[in-house]
Design a protein around this motif. Structure first.
Motif, PDB file in Angstrom:
ATOM      1  N   PRO A  12       0.829  -1.216   0.000  1.00 43.44           N
ATOM      2  CA  PRO A  12       0.000   0.000   0.000  1.00 43.44           C
ATOM      3  C   PRO A  12       0.853   1.250   0.000  1.00 43.44           C
ATOM      4  O   PRO A  12       1.982   1.247   0.508  1.00 43.44           O
ATOM      5  CB  PRO A  12      -0.786  -0.130   1.312  1.00 43.44           C
ATOM      6  CG  PRO A  12       0.072  -0.990   2.187  1.00 43.44           C
ATOM      7  CD  PRO A  12       0.737  -1.955   1.261  1.00 43.44           C
ATOM      8  N   SER A  23     -10.123   6.634   7.109  1.00 41.68           N
ATOM      9  CA  SER A  23     -11.139   5.813   7.757  1.00 41.68           C
ATOM     10  C   SER A  23     -12.536   6.190   7.288  1.00 41.68           C
ATOM     11  O   SER A  23     -13.384   5.319   7.038  1.00 41.68           O
ATOM     12  CB  SER A  23     -11.027   5.968   9.274  1.00 41.68           C
ATOM     13  OG  SER A  23     -12.046   5.259   9.933  1.00 41.68           O
ATOM     14  N   ARG A  26     -12.920   4.938   3.757  1.00 40.32           N
ATOM     15  CA  ARG A  26     -13.022   3.477   3.775  1.00 40.32           C
ATOM     16  C   ARG A  26     -14.439   3.045   4.155  1.00 40.32           C
ATOM     17  O   ARG A  26     -14.948   2.034   3.660  1.00 40.32           O
ATOM     18  CB  ARG A  26     -12.012   2.907   4.765  1.00 40.32           C
ATOM     19  CG  ARG A  26     -11.901   1.376   4.729  1.00 40.32           C
ATOM     20  CD  ARG A  26     -10.994   0.864   5.839  1.00 40.32           C
ATOM     21  NE  ARG A  26      -9.679   1.486   5.763  1.00 40.32           N
ATOM     22  CZ  ARG A  26      -9.161   2.242   6.731  1.00 40.32           C
ATOM     23  NH1 ARG A  26      -9.870   2.496   7.835  1.00 40.32           N
ATOM     24  NH2 ARG A  26      -7.958   2.759   6.614  1.00 40.32           N
ATOM     25  N   ASP A  30     -16.818   0.361   2.225  1.00 40.44           N
ATOM     26  CA  ASP A  30     -17.392  -0.782   2.926  1.00 40.44           C
ATOM     27  C   ASP A  30     -18.904  -0.847   2.713  1.00 40.44           C
ATOM     28  O   ASP A  30     -19.472  -1.924   2.492  1.00 40.44           O
ATOM     29  CB  ASP A  30     -17.062  -0.676   4.414  1.00 40.44           C
ATOM     30  CG  ASP A  30     -17.525  -1.893   5.199  1.00 40.44           C
ATOM     31  OD1 ASP A  30     -17.329  -3.022   4.709  1.00 40.44           O
ATOM     32  OD2 ASP A  30     -18.103  -1.708   6.283  1.00 40.44           O
ATOM     33  N   SER A  34     -20.561  -3.963   0.774  1.00 41.07           N
ATOM     34  CA  SER A  34     -21.355  -4.869   1.610  1.00 41.07           C
ATOM     35  C   SER A  34     -22.839  -4.849   1.274  1.00 41.07           C
ATOM     36  O   SER A  34     -23.530  -5.865   1.419  1.00 41.07           O
ATOM     37  CB  SER A  34     -21.154  -4.531   3.094  1.00 41.07           C
ATOM     38  OG  SER A  34     -21.592  -3.213   3.374  1.00 41.07           O
ATOM     39  N   GLU A  63      -7.003   0.280  -1.276  1.00 38.00           N
ATOM     40  CA  GLU A  63      -7.900  -0.471  -0.406  1.00 38.00           C
ATOM     41  C   GLU A  63      -9.132  -0.948  -1.156  1.00 38.00           C
ATOM     42  O   GLU A  63      -9.643  -2.049  -0.912  1.00 38.00           O
ATOM     43  CB  GLU A  63      -8.308   0.375   0.796  1.00 38.00           C
ATOM     44  CG  GLU A  63      -7.175   0.631   1.775  1.00 38.00           C
ATOM     45  CD  GLU A  63      -7.683   1.083   3.125  1.00 38.00           C
ATOM     46  OE1 GLU A  63      -8.162   0.238   3.894  1.00 38.00           O
ATOM     47  OE2 GLU A  63      -7.597   2.290   3.391  1.00 38.00           O
ATOM     48  N   GLU A  65      -9.339  -1.885  -4.194  1.00 38.31           N
ATOM     49  CA  GLU A  65      -8.997  -3.040  -5.018  1.00 38.31           C
ATOM     50  C   GLU A  65      -8.646  -4.263  -4.181  1.00 38.31           C
ATOM     51  O   GLU A  65      -9.076  -5.377  -4.493  1.00 38.31           O
ATOM     52  CB  GLU A  65      -7.832  -2.689  -5.944  1.00 38.31           C
ATOM     53  CG  GLU A  65      -8.167  -1.657  -7.005  1.00 38.31           C
ATOM     54  CD  GLU A  65      -7.048  -1.486  -8.013  1.00 38.31           C
ATOM     55  OE1 GLU A  65      -5.942  -2.030  -7.785  1.00 38.31           O
ATOM     56  OE2 GLU A  65      -7.272  -0.814  -9.023  1.00 38.31           O
ATOM     57  N   THR A  66      -7.839  -4.061  -3.133  1.00 37.83           N
ATOM     58  CA  THR A  66      -7.308  -5.216  -2.404  1.00 37.83           C
ATOM     59  C   THR A  66      -8.205  -5.685  -1.267  1.00 37.83           C
ATOM     60  O   THR A  66      -8.244  -6.881  -0.962  1.00 37.83           O
ATOM     61  CB  THR A  66      -5.925  -4.877  -1.828  1.00 37.83           C
ATOM     62  OG1 THR A  66      -6.027  -3.733  -0.961  1.00 37.83           O
ATOM     63  CG2 THR A  66      -4.950  -4.547  -2.950  1.00 37.83           C
ATOM     64  N   ARG A  67      -8.924  -4.787  -0.633  1.00 38.32           N
ATOM     65  CA  ARG A  67      -9.742  -5.152   0.524  1.00 38.32           C
ATOM     66  C   ARG A  67     -11.200  -5.371   0.166  1.00 38.32           C
ATOM     67  O   ARG A  67     -11.862  -6.231   0.751  1.00 38.32           O
ATOM     68  CB  ARG A  67      -9.631  -4.075   1.594  1.00 38.32           C
ATOM     69  CG  ARG A  67     -10.412  -4.365   2.861  1.00 38.32           C
ATOM     70  CD  ARG A  67     -10.115  -3.332   3.935  1.00 38.32           C
ATOM     71  NE  ARG A  67     -10.893  -3.544   5.141  1.00 38.32           N
ATOM     72  CZ  ARG A  67     -10.783  -2.804   6.239  1.00 38.32           C
ATOM     73  NH1 ARG A  67      -9.909  -1.813   6.288  1.00 38.32           N
ATOM     74  NH2 ARG A  67     -11.536  -3.056   7.283  1.00 38.32           N
ATOM     75  N   PHE A  68     -11.694  -4.601  -0.811  1.00 38.28           N
ATOM     76  CA  PHE A  68     -13.123  -4.660  -1.119  1.00 38.28           C
ATOM     77  C   PHE A  68     -13.414  -5.241  -2.503  1.00 38.28           C
ATOM     78  O   PHE A  68     -14.567  -5.247  -2.933  1.00 38.28           O
ATOM     79  CB  PHE A  68     -13.738  -3.265  -1.003  1.00 38.28           C
ATOM     80  CG  PHE A  68     -13.657  -2.701   0.383  1.00 38.28           C
ATOM     81  CD1 PHE A  68     -14.514  -3.148   1.378  1.00 38.28           C
ATOM     82  CD2 PHE A  68     -12.712  -1.742   0.703  1.00 38.28           C
ATOM     83  CE1 PHE A  68     -14.437  -2.633   2.666  1.00 38.28           C
ATOM     84  CE2 PHE A  68     -12.621  -1.221   1.979  1.00 38.28           C
ATOM     85  CZ  PHE A  68     -13.486  -1.673   2.973  1.00 38.28           C
ATOM     86  N   ARG A 133     -14.085  -8.617  -9.985  1.00 32.46           N
ATOM     87  CA  ARG A 133     -14.208  -7.465  -9.090  1.00 32.46           C
ATOM     88  C   ARG A 133     -15.669  -7.317  -8.661  1.00 32.46           C
ATOM     89  O   ARG A 133     -16.371  -6.396  -9.082  1.00 32.46           O
ATOM     90  CB  ARG A 133     -13.762  -6.188  -9.794  1.00 32.46           C
ATOM     91  CG  ARG A 133     -12.386  -6.215 -10.395  1.00 32.46           C
ATOM     92  CD  ARG A 133     -11.347  -5.769  -9.378  1.00 32.46           C
ATOM     93  NE  ARG A 133     -10.688  -6.896  -8.753  1.00 32.46           N
ATOM     94  CZ  ARG A 133      -9.802  -6.787  -7.768  1.00 32.46           C
ATOM     95  NH1 ARG A 133      -9.508  -5.615  -7.264  1.00 32.46           N
ATOM     96  NH2 ARG A 133      -9.236  -7.846  -7.267  1.00 32.46           N
TER      97      ARG A 133
END
Length: 367
Positions: A12, A23, A26, A30, A34, A63, A65-68, A133
């Protein structure tokens, strides 16, 4: 098969002192990933040139791309329309076949037409990325400082249509712009909700970390007084911290006796080249100064010792009554070119801007 996205970054981006805005952004990612629904708000990251808006967007993009597991499109609005900029981003992301032709290339096309183009573009990208994706789409529009105000109306229309499912996937929009250059007030509340995130200067501790991290990775150290001096000069601006650190490092390594520890002398030697490196940021900031009186205000302040003064001091230097500068002061403060000094006076909003103005004045006199 066409690539749906380029390989994710191995690590990152390093962003220091921005945990709170990251945050908050993010949280939007999320929610989209979700719930499978588009974000109802457009996130606008605001801050002066050099304050780190682009770095924050890149960290949030990583984030996404990699987390969500979201497909991301990142485009600059420095020139061209949003539809053209996003079409270029889609070509880089998915290849030529993923991009639907837009209807004309005129910058003054109505927001409704550009919104239609972007909707079609997002549907095309979504079809090619949904399997790999599944989290949706995250769109990042950088360099919106000089963009036409219609950009916001265009984005607002796309957000509204994406909430109705017309974009082919849930979407989140993020925009970066300097304060005063892109007014969210130009869009009515029923078109879209704009959520602003203002980036402030880094505090002293974050500034020291910003300077220490790259030095440590390169096997170079800072003397305590040297890192304090560099942090104080940069005044919390990430771009200024970056260039003063790089030039101090270069001064240490190219000295008559090369050193692996940066000293106060190396920081002093780095100041002038750092100011030259920041020249493009100064030029961009001064583009907001459109009135001759405002420029004379800045030129007068730059000649006063210490780089800080009261409005009365500036008025005396200009030879005008102090009350005649109130409007100019307000405009320059709103644009971030001036800030309130701790002493109660005025100071330049960017480190080194006073030296840049003095150099420009001398160059103009020589012509």
């Amino acid at each position: 098969m066409l690539p749906s996205h380029p390989p994710a970054a191995k690590a990152p981006p390093i962003v220091v002192g921005r945990s709170e805005p990251r945050s908050e952004l993010r949280r939007v990612l999320d929610t989209v990933a979700s719930t499978g629904t588009s974000a109802p708000q457009v996130c606008v990251v605001r801050g002066l040139d050099g304050i780190g808006k682009t770095s924050v967007l890149r960290a949030v993009q990583f984030e996404a791309e990699t987390r969500f597991a979201m497909c991301t499109l990142r485009a600059s609005l420095r020139s061209g329309t949003p539809s053209d900029a996003l079409a270029a981003a889609a070509r880089r992301r998915c290849g030529e076949a993923a991009v639907v032709p837009v209807r004309g290339r005129r910058a003054h096309r109505p927001a409704s037409c550009q919104a239609h183009d972007i909707e079609a573009l997002l549907r095309s990208v979504a079809r090619r990325t949904v399997e790999e994706r599944p989290g949706g789409l995250a769109v990042f529009l950088d360099d919106a400082d000089g963009a036409d105000p219609a950009v916001l109306r265009t984005v607002a229309r796309v957000v509204r249509s994406s909430r109705e499912g017309r974009a082919g996937a849930p979407v989140a929009f993020f925009i970066a712009a300097a304060p005063g250059r892109l007014s969210v007030d130009s869009v009515s509340a029923d078109e879209a909700r704009f959520e602003t995130h203002d980036l402030e200067r880094l505090d002293a501790d974050a500034s020291r970390r910003f300077l220490a991290l790259p030095a440590a990775s390169g096997g170079v150290e800072w003397e305590e007084e040297a890192i304090d001096r560099a942090a104080a000069w940069a005044a919390g601006f990430p771009a200024a911290l970056q260039v003063i650190g790089a030039h101090a490092w270069a001064a240490a390594l190219t000295a008559r006796r090369p050193a692996r520890t940066m000293s106060k002398a190396h920081v002093d030697a780095a100041t002038r080249p750092a100011i030259r490196s920041l020249g493009p940021l100064y030029v961009a900031a001064l583009k907001q100064v459109t009135e001759p009186r405002e420029r004379r205000f800045l030129d007068a302040l730059a000649t006063l010792p210490g780089g800080t003064a009261t409005q009365a001091d500036v008025a005396r230097a200009m030879g005008v009554p102090g009350r005649t500068l109130t409007a100019a002061r307000a405009r320059l403060t709103q644009a971030g070119v001036l800030v309130a000094a701790e002493s109660g006076g005025l100071a330049f909003g960017m480190p080194g801007l006073d030296a840049h103005l003095r150099f420009a004045s001398r160059a103009a006199e020589r012509r």
